[in-house]
Design a protein around this motif. Structure first.
Motif, short mmCIF file in Angstrom:
data_model
loop_
_atom_site.label_atom_id
_atom_site.label_comp_id
_atom_site.label_asym_id
_atom_site.label_seq_id
_atom_site.Cartn_x
_atom_site.Cartn_y
_atom_site.Cartn_z
N LEU A 1 0.84 -1.19 0.00
CA LEU A 1 0.00 0.00 0.00
C LEU A 1 0.88 1.25 0.00
N PRO A 2 0.56 2.22 -0.84
CA PRO A 2 1.35 3.46 -0.83
C PRO A 2 0.97 4.33 0.36
N CYS A 3 1.93 5.13 0.80
CA CYS A 3 1.68 6.06 1.91
C CYS A 3 0.93 7.26 1.37
N LEU A 4 -0.28 7.46 1.86
CA LEU A 4 -1.10 8.58 1.41
C LEU A 4 -0.48 9.91 1.80
N ASN A 5 0.11 9.95 2.97
CA ASN A 5 0.76 11.17 3.43
C ASN A 5 1.91 11.56 2.51
N PHE B 1 6.26 14.01 2.07
CA PHE B 1 7.21 13.55 3.10
C PHE B 1 6.63 12.36 3.83
N GLU B 2 7.53 11.55 4.39
CA GLU B 2 7.12 10.32 5.05
C GLU B 2 6.44 10.58 6.39
N CYS B 3 5.51 9.71 6.73
CA CYS B 3 4.84 9.81 8.03
C CYS B 3 5.56 8.92 9.04
N MET B 4 5.05 8.86 10.26
CA MET B 4 5.68 8.06 11.30
C MET B 4 5.51 6.56 11.07
N GLY B 5 4.63 6.17 10.18
CA GLY B 5 4.41 4.76 9.91
C GLY B 5 5.09 4.26 8.66
N CYS B 6 5.72 5.16 7.92
CA CYS B 6 6.39 4.75 6.68
C CYS B 6 7.51 3.77 6.98
N GLY B 7 7.50 2.65 6.29
CA GLY B 7 8.50 1.62 6.47
C GLY B 7 7.99 0.42 7.23
N LEU B 8 6.81 0.52 7.83
CA LEU B 8 6.28 -0.58 8.64
C LEU B 8 6.01 -1.82 7.78
#
Length: 87
Positions: free
Chosen positions: A2-6, A12-19
């Motif tokens: 799933l792509p990061c909507l943020n 820029f990446e959110c705090m959950g990017c990379g999970l």
């Protein structure tokens, strides 16, 4: 994945990017890369496992354990996010 909507909307990446990527790395057996991708994964996995187990079994100090794991996870997420932004 799933792509990061943020990241798509704001750039820029959110705090959950990379999970997600970190979880897949653990499944593949690359534990060091998983930690480098998202350090909080090693606090989140026990949190999810213990929370799920506490739904089916009674533990004496389950609320304290869940709260401790949740606080540790949040602290690790925030600290790793700040370190990622600084670097």
């Amino acid at each position: 994945m799933l792509p990061c909507l943020n990241k798509k909307l704001f750039g820029f990446e959110c705090m959950g990017c990379g999970l997600q990527r970190s979880f897949l790395l653990i499944i593949q057996g690359d534990f060091t890369a998983a930690f480098n991708m998202y350090p909080a994964i090693y606090a989140l996995i026990p949190l999810v496992v213990f929370t799920t187990a506490s739904l089916f079994f009674k533990f004496k100090y389950s609320n304290k354990i869940i709260n401790t794991l949740a606080i540790a996870s949040v602290i690790i997420i925030i600290v790793s996010f700040i370190i990622k932004k600084i670097n």
